[in-house]
Design an enzyme around this catalytic site. Structure first.
Site, PDB file in Angstrom:
ATOM      1  N   HIS A  45       0.838  -1.197   0.000  1.00 39.72           N
ATOM      2  CA  HIS A  45       0.000   0.000   0.000  1.00 39.72           C
ATOM      3  C   HIS A  45       0.878   1.254   0.000  1.00 39.72           C
ATOM      4  O   HIS A  45       2.080   1.180   0.141  1.00 39.72           O
ATOM      5  CB  HIS A  45      -0.921   0.011   1.225  1.00 39.72           C
ATOM      6  CG  HIS A  45      -0.176   0.030   2.531  1.00 39.72           C
ATOM      7  ND1 HIS A  45       0.135  -1.123   3.211  1.00 39.72           N
ATOM      8  CD2 HIS A  45       0.333   1.051   3.264  1.00 39.72           C
ATOM      9  CE1 HIS A  45       0.792  -0.803   4.325  1.00 39.72           C
ATOM     10  NE2 HIS A  45       0.930   0.510   4.362  1.00 39.72           N
ATOM     11  N   ARG A  46       0.206   2.362  -0.159  1.00 38.42           N
ATOM     12  CA  ARG A  46       0.808   3.678   0.050  1.00 38.42           C
ATOM     13  C   ARG A  46      -0.181   4.463   0.887  1.00 38.42           C
ATOM     14  O   ARG A  46      -1.217   3.937   1.287  1.00 38.42           O
ATOM     15  CB  ARG A  46       1.136   4.370  -1.276  1.00 38.42           C
ATOM     16  CG  ARG A  46      -0.037   4.588  -2.198  1.00 38.42           C
ATOM     17  CD  ARG A  46       0.447   5.109  -3.566  1.00 38.42           C
ATOM     18  NE  ARG A  46      -0.588   4.992  -4.563  1.00 38.42           N
ATOM     19  CZ  ARG A  46      -1.268   6.017  -5.067  1.00 38.42           C
ATOM     20  NH1 ARG A  46      -1.019   7.250  -4.673  1.00 38.42           N
ATOM     21  NH2 ARG A  46      -2.189   5.818  -5.984  1.00 38.42           N
TER      22      ARG A  46
END
Length: 124
Positions: A45-46
């Site tokens: 993820h970011r």
């Protein structure tokens, strides 16, 4: 873009003392650590706003980072290495050694709405 920094370490016959002071570019609001990892991949993820600093206190792990322009791979194998991860850095952690303890300092409290799980489209 992710950046690897070396933390100041003092070494003498008594051992090592590593200092995290004046090098983290944010106020720390959350600390968590990952350990006991099998061959799983963590992360993936970011963030919208959260900045992170990752330090492998024991053992080693690898962090793959993609900011949509550059893909990088970082091996964290010493407690004096600190990886700064910007919000736009889609990252995943893997290849944890059996004894690995990865500590992460975060600029924000946990908020599930801050996570973006989809990788950049041109990097799939």
């Amino acid at each position: 873009m992710a950046e690897l920094i070396n933390l100041k370490t003092f070494t003498d016959k008594r051992g090592n003392l590593t200092v995290i002071e004046k090098v983290i570019p944010f106020d720390i609001r959350r600390i968590f650590y990952i350990y006991g990892v099998d061959d799983s991949v963590r992360g993936g993820h970011r963030h919208k706003t959260t900045v992170q600093a990752a330090i492998c206190l024991v053992g080693k792990c690898t962090i793959h980072n993609d900011n949509s322009k550059v893909q990088q791979e970082f091996i964290l194998d010493s407690p004096d290495k600190c990886l700064l991860i910007a919000p736009e850095d889609w990252h995943k952690m893997y290849d944890f050694s059996e004894d690995a303890i990865l500590m992460v300092l975060a600029s924000e409290f946990f908020d599930p709405d801050d996570y973006i799980y989809e990788p950049y489209h041109d990097r799939i």
